[in-house]
Design an enzyme around this catalytic site. Structure first.
Site, mmCIF file in Angstrom:
data_model
loop_
_atom_site.group_PDB
_atom_site.id
_atom_site.type_symbol
_atom_site.label_atom_id
_atom_site.label_comp_id
_atom_site.label_asym_id
_atom_site.label_seq_id
_atom_site.Cartn_x
_atom_site.Cartn_y
_atom_site.Cartn_z
ATOM 1 N N ASN A 63 -12.838 -3.222 2.525
ATOM 2 C CA ASN A 63 -13.813 -2.136 2.577
ATOM 3 C C ASN A 63 -14.708 -2.239 1.342
ATOM 4 O O ASN A 63 -14.199 -2.388 0.224
ATOM 5 C CB ASN A 63 -13.094 -0.782 2.594
ATOM 6 C CG ASN A 63 -12.254 -0.598 3.850
ATOM 7 O OD1 ASN A 63 -12.672 -0.970 4.940
ATOM 8 N ND2 ASN A 63 -11.063 -0.052 3.697
ATOM 9 N N ASP A 102 0.852 -1.194 0.000
ATOM 10 C CA ASP A 102 0.000 0.000 0.000
ATOM 11 C C ASP A 102 0.890 1.248 0.000
ATOM 12 O O ASP A 102 1.883 1.329 0.724
ATOM 13 C CB ASP A 102 -0.914 -0.006 1.230
ATOM 14 C CG ASP A 102 -2.059 0.982 1.099
ATOM 15 O OD1 ASP A 102 -3.216 0.539 0.988
ATOM 16 O OD2 ASP A 102 -1.798 2.203 1.103
ATOM 17 N N ILE A 103 0.529 2.226 -0.814
ATOM 18 C CA ILE A 103 1.339 3.438 -0.965
ATOM 19 C C ILE A 103 1.272 4.314 0.291
ATOM 20 O O ILE A 103 2.167 5.138 0.525
ATOM 21 C CB ILE A 103 0.856 4.220 -2.213
ATOM 22 C CG1 ILE A 103 1.957 5.134 -2.732
ATOM 23 C CG2 ILE A 103 -0.428 4.993 -1.936
ATOM 24 C CD1 ILE A 103 1.674 5.688 -4.122
ATOM 25 N N GLN A 116 -15.046 2.409 0.944
ATOM 26 C CA GLN A 116 -14.141 1.959 -0.116
ATOM 27 C C GLN A 116 -13.692 3.165 -0.929
ATOM 28 O O GLN A 116 -14.518 4.000 -1.322
ATOM 29 C CB GLN A 116 -14.870 0.948 -1.012
ATOM 30 C CG GLN A 116 -13.981 0.345 -2.084
ATOM 31 C CD GLN A 116 -14.699 -0.737 -2.890
ATOM 32 O OE1 GLN A 116 -15.867 -1.050 -2.633
ATOM 33 N NE2 GLN A 116 -14.012 -1.293 -3.860
ATOM 34 N N HIS A 151 -10.011 -5.302 -3.452
ATOM 35 C CA HIS A 151 -8.688 -5.526 -2.862
ATOM 36 C C HIS A 151 -8.853 -5.946 -1.421
ATOM 37 O O HIS A 151 -9.756 -5.481 -0.722
ATOM 38 C CB HIS A 151 -7.817 -4.267 -2.973
ATOM 39 C CG HIS A 151 -8.444 -3.020 -2.458
ATOM 40 N ND1 HIS A 151 -9.394 -2.316 -3.180
ATOM 41 C CD2 HIS A 151 -8.297 -2.354 -1.294
ATOM 42 C CE1 HIS A 151 -9.788 -1.266 -2.480
ATOM 43 N NE2 HIS A 151 -9.146 -1.268 -1.321
ATOM 44 N N HIS A 183 -6.896 -5.943 2.164
ATOM 45 C CA HIS A 183 -5.784 -5.392 2.932
ATOM 46 C C HIS A 183 -5.253 -6.467 3.884
ATOM 47 O O HIS A 183 -6.039 -7.152 4.552
ATOM 48 C CB HIS A 183 -6.260 -4.225 3.805
ATOM 49 C CG HIS A 183 -6.788 -3.032 3.069
ATOM 50 N ND1 HIS A 183 -6.049 -1.879 2.910
ATOM 51 C CD2 HIS A 183 -7.976 -2.791 2.481
ATOM 52 C CE1 HIS A 183 -6.779 -0.973 2.261
ATOM 53 N NE2 HIS A 183 -7.959 -1.505 1.985
HETATM 54 P P1 AMP Z 1 -9.842 1.292 0.306
HETATM 55 O O1 AMP Z 1 -10.262 2.423 1.217
HETATM 56 O O2 AMP Z 1 -10.077 -0.062 0.932
HETATM 57 O O3 AMP Z 1 -10.450 1.426 -1.065
HETATM 58 O O4 AMP Z 1 -8.279 1.407 0.208
HETATM 59 C C1 AMP Z 1 -7.586 1.824 -0.920
HETATM 60 C C2 AMP Z 1 -6.117 1.717 -0.571
HETATM 61 O O5 AMP Z 1 -5.369 1.844 -1.778
HETATM 62 C C3 AMP Z 1 -5.607 2.805 0.388
HETATM 63 O O6 AMP Z 1 -5.053 2.173 1.549
HETATM 64 C C4 AMP Z 1 -4.557 3.544 -0.454
HETATM 65 O O7 AMP Z 1 -3.452 3.951 0.325
HETATM 66 C C5 AMP Z 1 -4.178 2.496 -1.478
HETATM 67 N N1 AMP Z 1 -3.661 3.017 -2.744
HETATM 68 C C6 AMP Z 1 -4.220 3.957 -3.535
HETATM 69 N N2 AMP Z 1 -3.474 4.173 -4.637
HETATM 70 C C7 AMP Z 1 -2.404 3.336 -4.546
HETATM 71 C C8 AMP Z 1 -1.266 3.075 -5.364
HETATM 72 N N3 AMP Z 1 -1.069 3.726 -6.526
HETATM 73 N N4 AMP Z 1 -0.379 2.147 -4.961
HETATM 74 C C9 AMP Z 1 -0.567 1.491 -3.805
HETATM 75 N N5 AMP Z 1 -1.621 1.677 -2.988
HETATM 76 C C10 AMP Z 1 -2.527 2.597 -3.342
#
Ligand code: AMP
Ligand code: ZN
Length: 115
Positions: free
Chosen positions: A86, A30-31, A93, A99, A101
């Site tokens: 989520n 995760d970024i 979400q 995805h 986590h």
């Molecule tokens: P969600 O709230 O479950 O949709 O989480 C989306 C997740 O994606 C968050 O924890 C972000 O930090 C992660 N995210 C968004 N863009 C990227 C990216 N380019 N590379 C890695 N993680 C990302």
């Protein structure tokens, strides 16, 4: 889905720190991690959310869980971790590509939700 950021990670069009990849799925860091280990497991095929998964997606969803768990342990979560999906507006979400986590590290995590 041409405008989906996780489809672009799956295809390699935008970079990610990938921990695992095969024909069906990718696991990457995760970024914006919330803990020392924060991995995301995604199917390569676009599925918008857990609520949109179909019966034919069950195999890849099982692979996401099993492979993500293995990688969490390999990245140091030897004493446990948290697995989270989520879904939709109520689930907050942010990225509408399914995805899972995997969150953990050496310390005990805070409670999942405040009561
Ligand atoms: P969600 O709230 O479950 O949709 O989480 C989306 C997740 O994606 C968050 O924890 C972000 O930090 C992660 N995210 C968004 N863009 C990227 C990216 N380019 N590379 C890695 N993680 C990302
Ligand atoms: Zn997508």
């Amino acid at each position: 889905m041409s405008d989906c950021i996780f489809c672009k990670i799956a295809s390699g069009d935008i970079p990610a720190k990938k921990a695992f990849e095969d024909d069906d799925m990718v696991v990457f860091h995760d970024i914006n991690p919330v803990a020392p280990v924060h991995l995301l497991a995604i199917p390569k095929r676009h599925i918008a959310s857990l609520a949109d998964a179909r019966p034919e997606d069950a195999l890849v969803m099982g692979k996401l869980l099993q492979t993500g768990a293995r990688l969490a342990v390999e990245h140091g979560c030897t004493d446990g971790f948290r697995t989270l999906v989520n879904t939709g507006r109520v689930g907050r979400q942010e990225v509408y590509h399914l995805h899972i986590h995997f969150v953990g590290g050496p310390d005990v995590l805070p409670p999942m939700l405040k009561r």
